[in-house]
Design an enzyme around this catalytic site. Structure first.
Site, PDB file in Angstrom:
ATOM      1  N   ASN A  16       0.819  -1.219   0.000  1.00  0.00           N
ATOM      2  CA  ASN A  16       0.000   0.000   0.000  1.00  0.00           C
ATOM      3  C   ASN A  16       0.847   1.260   0.000  1.00  0.00           C
ATOM      4  O   ASN A  16       1.934   1.280   0.588  1.00  0.00           O
ATOM      5  CB  ASN A  16      -0.883   0.078   1.261  1.00  0.00           C
ATOM      6  CG  ASN A  16      -2.027  -0.913   1.234  1.00  0.00           C
ATOM      7  OD1 ASN A  16      -2.471  -1.334   0.176  1.00  0.00           O
ATOM      8  ND2 ASN A  16      -2.496  -1.280   2.413  1.00  0.00           N
ATOM      9  N   LYS A  21       0.040  -4.389   5.077  1.00  0.00           N
ATOM     10  CA  LYS A  21       0.488  -5.395   6.048  1.00  0.00           C
ATOM     11  C   LYS A  21       1.499  -6.345   5.413  1.00  0.00           C
ATOM     12  O   LYS A  21       2.454  -6.776   6.053  1.00  0.00           O
ATOM     13  CB  LYS A  21      -0.702  -6.152   6.608  1.00  0.00           C
ATOM     14  CG  LYS A  21      -1.587  -5.264   7.450  1.00  0.00           C
ATOM     15  CD  LYS A  21      -2.684  -6.010   8.134  1.00  0.00           C
ATOM     16  CE  LYS A  21      -3.700  -5.035   8.713  1.00  0.00           C
ATOM     17  NZ  LYS A  21      -3.140  -4.033   9.619  1.00  0.00           N
ATOM     18  N   LEU A  36      -1.261  -8.232  22.347  1.00  0.00           N
ATOM     19  CA  LEU A  36      -2.205  -7.587  23.264  1.00  0.00           C
ATOM     20  C   LEU A  36      -1.858  -6.123  23.515  1.00  0.00           C
ATOM     21  O   LEU A  36      -2.154  -5.577  24.571  1.00  0.00           O
ATOM     22  CB  LEU A  36      -2.209  -8.360  24.595  1.00  0.00           C
ATOM     23  CG  LEU A  36      -2.557  -9.858  24.488  1.00  0.00           C
ATOM     24  CD1 LEU A  36      -2.092 -10.619  25.719  1.00  0.00           C
ATOM     25  CD2 LEU A  36      -4.058 -10.035  24.288  1.00  0.00           C
ATOM     26  N   GLY A  37      -1.187  -5.480  22.541  1.00  0.00           N
ATOM     27  CA  GLY A  37      -0.830  -4.070  22.670  1.00  0.00           C
ATOM     28  C   GLY A  37       0.061  -3.839  23.883  1.00  0.00           C
ATOM     29  O   GLY A  37       1.012  -4.593  24.114  1.00  0.00           O
ATOM     30  N   ASP A  95       3.516   6.387  17.107  1.00  0.00           N
ATOM     31  CA  ASP A  95       2.639   5.878  16.044  1.00  0.00           C
ATOM     32  C   ASP A  95       2.649   4.347  16.113  1.00  0.00           C
ATOM     33  O   ASP A  95       3.691   3.722  15.917  1.00  0.00           O
ATOM     34  CB  ASP A  95       3.170   6.362  14.677  1.00  0.00           C
ATOM     35  CG  ASP A  95       2.312   5.881  13.512  1.00  0.00           C
ATOM     36  OD1 ASP A  95       1.272   5.242  13.755  1.00  0.00           O
ATOM     37  OD2 ASP A  95       2.699   6.145  12.363  1.00  0.00           O
ATOM     38  N   ASP A 154       2.781  -5.737  12.538  1.00  0.00           N
ATOM     39  CA  ASP A 154       3.531  -6.323  11.408  1.00  0.00           C
ATOM     40  C   ASP A 154       4.985  -6.564  11.800  1.00  0.00           C
ATOM     41  O   ASP A 154       5.581  -7.584  11.440  1.00  0.00           O
ATOM     42  CB  ASP A 154       3.471  -5.386  10.194  1.00  0.00           C
ATOM     43  CG  ASP A 154       2.041  -5.115   9.759  1.00  0.00           C
ATOM     44  OD1 ASP A 154       1.191  -6.023   9.921  1.00  0.00           O
ATOM     45  OD2 ASP A 154       1.757  -4.008   9.274  1.00  0.00           O
ATOM     46  N   ARG A 185       8.487   5.452  16.486  1.00  0.00           N
ATOM     47  CA  ARG A 185       8.806   6.121  15.220  1.00  0.00           C
ATOM     48  C   ARG A 185       7.532   6.303  14.390  1.00  0.00           C
ATOM     49  O   ARG A 185       6.630   5.455  14.464  1.00  0.00           O
ATOM     50  CB  ARG A 185       9.790   5.267  14.418  1.00  0.00           C
ATOM     51  CG  ARG A 185      11.075   4.941  15.176  1.00  0.00           C
ATOM     52  CD  ARG A 185      11.876   3.892  14.431  1.00  0.00           C
ATOM     53  NE  ARG A 185      13.184   3.635  15.025  1.00  0.00           N
ATOM     54  CZ  ARG A 185      14.042   2.743  14.556  1.00  0.00           C
ATOM     55  NH1 ARG A 185      13.745   2.010  13.501  1.00  0.00           N
ATOM     56  NH2 ARG A 185      15.209   2.558  15.139  1.00  0.00           N
TER      57      ARG A 185
HETATM   58  O1  RIB Z   1      -0.650  -2.768   9.601  1.00  0.00           O
HETATM   59  C1  RIB Z   1      -0.465  -1.468   9.123  1.00  0.00           C
HETATM   60  C2  RIB Z   1      -0.896  -1.355   7.701  1.00  0.00           C
HETATM   61  O2  RIB Z   1      -2.288  -1.543   7.598  1.00  0.00           O
HETATM   62  C3  RIB Z   1      -0.634  -0.005   7.070  1.00  0.00           C
HETATM   63  O3  RIB Z   1       0.669   0.107   6.527  1.00  0.00           O
HETATM   64  C4  RIB Z   1      -1.764   0.146   6.053  1.00  0.00           C
HETATM   65  O4  RIB Z   1      -1.331   0.112   4.731  1.00  0.00           O
HETATM   66  C5  RIB Z   1      -2.737  -0.998   6.377  1.00  0.00           C
HETATM   67  O5  RIB Z   1      -2.667  -1.999   5.461  1.00  0.00           O
END
Ligand code: RIB
Length: 295
Positions: A10, A39, A212-213, A237, A243, A276
């Site tokens: 994306n 992702k 679990l954050g 952020d 991921d 970051r």
């Molecule tokens: O997990 C984060 C991602 O979710 C972002 O980079 C965005 O593109 C969405 O797919």
């Protein structure tokens, strides 16, 4: 072992805001960046930075060249990415002052995968290799079936959770990776322990990773259960933190490290990532993660 990530790419349009825009409101943003994301792409970069030999497959459309470029720069093999005459998949991401995000996702090129592409892509892989999937692509059931028939070990990150994700055949999956909300959506259970009891009863070959954050993470495999607290940090952020966790966790597993150590490495990598801005750009290098863990 090689890993194929058949995943989304994306363009992330990231807007820093004081609060998420409300219905009917027009909100001026504090800053804007265009960042590589998806992702799939984020997880390929996390795998590569963690030390894995990664192949990324998928589709890019108009405007997607920079996404292939960043994968190449990170050492990910991009030979299996196709260019299609469709608008590039993208995301509009608001990041508020607490570092939380709110995401609008446009599938675009990520939904242009064909059955022929799946067969051709997987023809390059065989038993002993692994496949990583998320839920931002079309034809997910076909990818799972084809990979299972070839004997690949399948990791499935059911994110974002949807009716499609619920249709995935978990009897063919080796590791299911979810956050707390996705776990509840998929299993109807409120706690990782209850979700595991349900899933393990139905799918004895499946293992489960739940992030679990700020509460940490939990992994369940066979008779083993491991909980790991999160490293406390001030979040700028959180986009892409899951991921990052996924890529580092899988890499450590492939290195045959104990599950506790896999969780520790993944937790540190994602703790650094949330300090970051951006998704793919926030993923730390392996040496940074190991140094932070004093390894
Ligand atoms: O997990 C984060 C991602 O979710 C972002 O980079 C965005 O593109 C969405 O797919």
């Amino acid at each position: 072992m090689r890993i194929l990530n058949f995943g989304s790419l994306n363009l992330d349009y990231v807007y820093e805001v004081d609060h998420f825009v409300a219905p009917g409101e027009t909100l001026a943003v504090n800053s804007q960046i265009l960042s590589p994301g998806g992702k799939g792409l984020n997880q390929s970069i996390a795998l590569a930075k963690a030390g894995m030999d990664v192949f990324h497959a998928g589709c890019v459309g108009a405007g997607g060249e920079m996404l292939v470029g960043i994968l190449n720069e990170t050492g990910v093999n991009t030979d299996l990415i196709r260019t299609v005459p469709v608008l590039q998949g993208n995301a509009v991401i608001q990041v508020n002052s607490a570092g939380e995000n709110s995401i609008l996702l446009y599938g675009g090129s990520n939904h242009a995968v064909t059955k022929e592409q799946i067969t051709e892509t997987l023809s390059h892989f065989s038993r002993g290799d692994a496949l990583l999937l998320q839920n931002e692509m079309n034809l997910l059931p076909e990818m799972i079936s084809c990979a299972y028939e070839k004997g690949l070990q399948i990791f499935f990150n059911a994110a974002p959770c949807s009716e499609d994700a619920k249709k995935a055949d978990l009897s063919k999956i080796r590791w299911l990776i979810v956050n707390e909300i996705e776990m509840q959506q998929l299993t109807g259970q409120e706690t990782p322990e209850k979700a595991w009891t349900l899933l393990h009863g139905k799918y004895p070959e499946l293992s489960l990773l739940v992030t679990l954050g700020s509460e940490g993470s939990a992994a369940f495999s066979g008779s083993e259960t491991v909980f790991m607290p999160a490293f406390p940090v001030r979040a700028v952020d959180t986009t892409g933190a899951g991921d990052t966790f996924t890529g580092y966790f899988i890499t450590a597993l492939m290195e045959n490290l104990p599950i506790k150590e896999c969780l520790r490495r993944a937790s540190m990598a994602s703790a650094i990532a949330v300090t970051r801005l951006g998704a793919a750009k926030s993923i730390p290098e392996r040496n940074v993660v190991l140094a932070a863990l004093k390894l």
